[in-house]
Design a protein around this motif. Sequence first.
Motif, PDB file in Angstrom:
ATOM      1  N   GLY A  29       0.764  -1.232   0.000  1.00  0.00           N
ATOM      2  CA  GLY A  29       0.000   0.000   0.000  1.00  0.00           C
ATOM      3  C   GLY A  29       0.797   1.286   0.000  1.00  0.00           C
ATOM      4  N   ARG A  30       2.119   1.197   0.084  1.00  0.00           N
ATOM      5  CA  ARG A  30       2.930   2.411   0.185  1.00  0.00           C
ATOM      6  C   ARG A  30       2.990   3.140  -1.156  1.00  0.00           C
ATOM      7  NH1 ARG A  30       6.726   1.744   4.484  1.00  0.00           N
ATOM      8  NH2 ARG A  30       5.523   0.964   6.259  1.00  0.00           N
ATOM      9  N   LEU A  31       2.964   4.458  -1.095  1.00  0.00           N
ATOM     10  CA  LEU A  31       3.120   5.257  -2.310  1.00  0.00           C
ATOM     11  C   LEU A  31       4.488   5.016  -2.937  1.00  0.00           C
ATOM     12  CD1 LEU A  31       2.020   7.411  -4.232  1.00  0.00           C
ATOM     13  CD2 LEU A  31       2.922   9.153  -2.685  1.00  0.00           C
ATOM     14  N   ALA A  66       1.860  -1.487  -9.377  1.00  0.00           N
ATOM     15  CA  ALA A  66       1.487  -0.105  -9.046  1.00  0.00           C
ATOM     16  C   ALA A  66      -0.013  -0.022  -8.800  1.00  0.00           C
ATOM     17  CB  ALA A  66       1.896   0.837 -10.170  1.00  0.00           C
ATOM     18  N   LEU A  67      -0.776  -0.723  -9.637  1.00  0.00           N
ATOM     19  CA  LEU A  67      -2.235  -0.776  -9.478  1.00  0.00           C
ATOM     20  C   LEU A  67      -2.604  -1.341  -8.117  1.00  0.00           C
ATOM     21  CD1 LEU A  67      -5.230  -0.914 -10.366  1.00  0.00           C
ATOM     22  CD2 LEU A  67      -4.654  -3.007 -11.658  1.00  0.00           C
ATOM     23  N   TRP A  68      -1.990  -2.460  -7.746  1.00  0.00           N
ATOM     24  CA  TRP A  68      -2.335  -3.086  -6.470  1.00  0.00           C
ATOM     25  C   TRP A  68      -1.906  -2.213  -5.284  1.00  0.00           C
ATOM     26  CZ3 TRP A  68      -5.711  -5.994  -4.555  1.00  0.00           C
ATOM     27  CH2 TRP A  68      -5.573  -6.493  -3.248  1.00  0.00           C
ATOM     28  N   ALA A  69      -0.724  -1.580  -5.394  1.00  0.00           N
ATOM     29  CA  ALA A  69      -0.277  -0.705  -4.305  1.00  0.00           C
ATOM     30  C   ALA A  69      -1.258   0.453  -4.106  1.00  0.00           C
ATOM     31  CB  ALA A  69       1.127  -0.175  -4.596  1.00  0.00           C
ATOM     32  N   ALA A  70      -1.778   0.986  -5.222  1.00  0.00           N
ATOM     33  CA  ALA A  70      -2.746   2.087  -5.124  1.00  0.00           C
ATOM     34  C   ALA A  70      -4.063   1.605  -4.525  1.00  0.00           C
ATOM     35  CB  ALA A  70      -2.975   2.697  -6.504  1.00  0.00           C
ATOM     36  N   ILE A  71      -4.507   0.400  -4.920  1.00  0.00           N
ATOM     37  CA  ILE A  71      -5.730  -0.175  -4.331  1.00  0.00           C
ATOM     38  C   ILE A  71      -5.528  -0.372  -2.835  1.00  0.00           C
ATOM     39  CG2 ILE A  71      -7.242  -2.202  -4.254  1.00  0.00           C
ATOM     40  CD1 ILE A  71      -6.540  -2.657  -7.236  1.00  0.00           C
ATOM     41  N   ASP A  72      -4.403  -0.981  -2.490  1.00  0.00           N
ATOM     42  CA  ASP A  72      -4.103  -1.308  -1.103  1.00  0.00           C
ATOM     43  C   ASP A  72      -3.964  -0.052  -0.246  1.00  0.00           C
ATOM     44  OD1 ASP A  72      -3.892  -3.522   0.523  1.00  0.00           O
ATOM     45  OD2 ASP A  72      -1.721  -3.654   0.374  1.00  0.00           O
ATOM     46  N   GLY A  73      -3.506   1.040  -0.887  1.00  0.00           N
ATOM     47  CA  GLY A  73      -3.332   2.298  -0.179  1.00  0.00           C
ATOM     48  C   GLY A  73      -4.547   3.203  -0.256  1.00  0.00           C
ATOM     49  N   ARG A  74      -5.647   2.706  -0.827  1.00  0.00           N
ATOM     50  CA  ARG A  74      -6.894   3.470  -0.932  1.00  0.00           C
ATOM     51  C   ARG A  74      -6.744   4.709  -1.814  1.00  0.00           C
ATOM     52  NH1 ARG A  74      -8.565  -0.714   0.533  1.00  0.00           N
ATOM     53  NH2 ARG A  74     -10.199  -1.115   2.052  1.00  0.00           N
ATOM     54  N   ARG A  75      -5.862   4.647  -2.815  1.00  0.00           N
ATOM     55  CA  ARG A  75      -5.707   5.740  -3.780  1.00  0.00           C
ATOM     56  C   ARG A  75      -6.402   5.312  -5.074  1.00  0.00           C
ATOM     57  NH1 ARG A  75      -0.923   4.990  -1.096  1.00  0.00           N
ATOM     58  NH2 ARG A  75      -0.061   3.700  -2.764  1.00  0.00           N
ATOM     59  N   ALA A 117       2.476  -3.071  15.648  1.00  0.00           N
ATOM     60  CA  ALA A 117       2.317  -1.618  15.690  1.00  0.00           C
ATOM     61  C   ALA A 117       2.683  -0.962  14.370  1.00  0.00           C
ATOM     62  CB  ALA A 117       3.172  -1.042  16.827  1.00  0.00           C
ATOM     63  N   ASP A 118       3.719  -1.478  13.688  1.00  0.00           N
ATOM     64  CA  ASP A 118       4.128  -0.844  12.432  1.00  0.00           C
ATOM     65  C   ASP A 118       3.128  -1.076  11.310  1.00  0.00           C
ATOM     66  OD1 ASP A 118       4.606  -3.525  12.102  1.00  0.00           O
ATOM     67  OD2 ASP A 118       6.653  -3.317  11.378  1.00  0.00           O
ATOM     68  N   SER A 119       2.227  -2.041  11.490  1.00  0.00           N
ATOM     69  CA  SER A 119       1.199  -2.280  10.468  1.00  0.00           C
ATOM     70  C   SER A 119       0.152  -1.185  10.464  1.00  0.00           C
ATOM     71  CB  SER A 119       0.515  -3.634  10.707  1.00  0.00           C
ATOM     72  OG  SER A 119       1.433  -4.690  10.570  1.00  0.00           O
ATOM     73  N   ASN A 120       0.112  -0.367  11.508  1.00  0.00           N
ATOM     74  CA  ASN A 120      -0.874   0.700  11.588  1.00  0.00           C
ATOM     75  C   ASN A 120      -0.614   1.804  10.570  1.00  0.00           C
ATOM     76  OD1 ASN A 120      -3.233   1.721  12.744  1.00  0.00           O
ATOM     77  ND2 ASN A 120      -2.100   3.061  14.127  1.00  0.00           N
ATOM     78  N   THR A 121       0.569   1.764   9.926  1.00  0.00           N
ATOM     79  CA  THR A 121       0.843   2.732   8.862  1.00  0.00           C
ATOM     80  C   THR A 121       0.200   2.309   7.548  1.00  0.00           C
ATOM     81  OG1 THR A 121       2.910   1.608   8.249  1.00  0.00           O
ATOM     82  CG2 THR A 121       3.045   3.355   9.918  1.00  0.00           C
ATOM     83  N   HIS A 122      -0.259   1.064   7.455  1.00  0.00           N
ATOM     84  CA  HIS A 122      -0.915   0.577   6.249  1.00  0.00           C
ATOM     85  C   HIS A 122      -2.352   1.109   6.223  1.00  0.00           C
ATOM     86  CE1 HIS A 122      -2.909  -2.164   3.479  1.00  0.00           C
ATOM     87  NE2 HIS A 122      -1.714  -2.491   3.022  1.00  0.00           N
ATOM     88  N   PRO A 123      -2.761   1.770   5.131  1.00  0.00           N
ATOM     89  CA  PRO A 123      -4.082   2.414   5.113  1.00  0.00           C
ATOM     90  C   PRO A 123      -5.241   1.476   5.419  1.00  0.00           C
ATOM     91  CG  PRO A 123      -2.760   3.177   3.275  1.00  0.00           C
ATOM     92  CD  PRO A 123      -1.993   2.065   3.915  1.00  0.00           C
ATOM     93  N   ARG A 124      -5.218   0.255   4.856  1.00  0.00           N
ATOM     94  CA  ARG A 124      -6.320  -0.668   5.118  1.00  0.00           C
ATOM     95  C   ARG A 124      -6.342  -1.104   6.572  1.00  0.00           C
ATOM     96  NH1 ARG A 124      -5.861  -5.317   0.781  1.00  0.00           N
ATOM     97  NH2 ARG A 124      -7.636  -6.171   1.928  1.00  0.00           N
TER      98      ARG A 124
END
Length: 411
Positions: A138-140, A181-190, A372-379
């Motif tokens: 999910g990261r940009l 890139a498509l999946w990262a954007a989906i995963d990041g809610r972009r 705790a570090d998973s909380n940076t993931h948008p989903r």
Amino acid sequence: MLVAENTLLRARMVKAGYKQIELAERLNNWLRSVGEAGTITDRTIRMWLLGKVRCPRSPQREALEHEFGCPVEELGFTPPAPAKEDPVHRRTLLNAATGSALAAATGSTGPFRVGLDDVRRLQEKFAAIIAADHRVGGRLSIETQACGLAGEAIALQARGSATQRTRGALYGCAASFMSSALWAAIDGRRFEAAQRHLDRASSLAAMSGDPTIQFRIWSHAGSLYRHMGRPTDALAANDVARSLFVARRDPLFASLGHARHAAIQGLIGDAAAVRRSIGHAQEALCRAAEDQQRPLWMTAFYDQAELEGLAVAAYLSLRDFATAEAYAHRSLAGLRPYMHRSRAITTARLAKAQLEQGLVEEAVSTAMQVPADSNTHPRVRGMLADFGNKLYAAAPGSTFAYMWDQYIHNA
């Protein structure tokens, strides 16, 4: 004389969720992919936003138009007079500059030849993208890197001679990167960026002639529309994936198609269809030969645990929380060690299933197992926020609500 700020560009950036440095990085990646120097900085973007640059130079304008999918006039810039542009001259310079760069890279002054070794190097970079996706997702930065590597594959395609086989493989590499890139954007809610990546990825996949990457892209399209709450479009896109020859030939692809169909059918509330699709997915997975050659993106993630993870999503949508809990336990038991993002998502889903059954203590204990570090993931962040809201509503002022509040604030 006061200069008016560029509110149109600022509005587009806000809508896309870009900070100045992120937009600069995306524009530079595109510029490099076409043989231009990536010299845009966050200061460049700031000057544009302040209205101190009425119109960027030609390559930068093209990068902006590509990124936002509209003319620069709609981004608050004043287009140059046509006479100042000489497309033929610019193309000549661009080709010359790119040819020189490639010659320098290969140590040759003769015609640049692209071969399967170049394809293999790109495939190694694709493997790194897949690994990063499973680790953080999910990261940009993943999305941006994947877009840049797709541009690298296209640049090789355009600037060197190659056999038909190599050209097909290069298009396949570019399509693979764009699908990531498509999946990262989906995963990041972009989702707006994801739609742009889908358009480009599907075109590249068609030119590659590779049915496996076409399956991945259309399957991702189904996931995109599912996450956007458009189940009808999601079913249609996933049907395209399931109708491809590779899904009829290889049971593993068929299984993934059925499992993702079940997750979409859960949104519609069709319990019978969900059970039927999960049954088909399980049957196909049992028939899939383990020693068959398949692309890395498939073998790196799809197995029994992933099937059960998709079943969790389906049954949560159906509000069959007991069944969702059972599938979540099985999925977590079978997940491969490197699938950090999937583990965090499934753990958050398990906590929701338990909370919805009134198992407050178990639910809080489960949710606190999300790293705790998973909380940076948008989903994951959205899931945990939703969990907290439901917990406070179900058990306001309780010891468990207090524990959760302390956990979130200390994370």
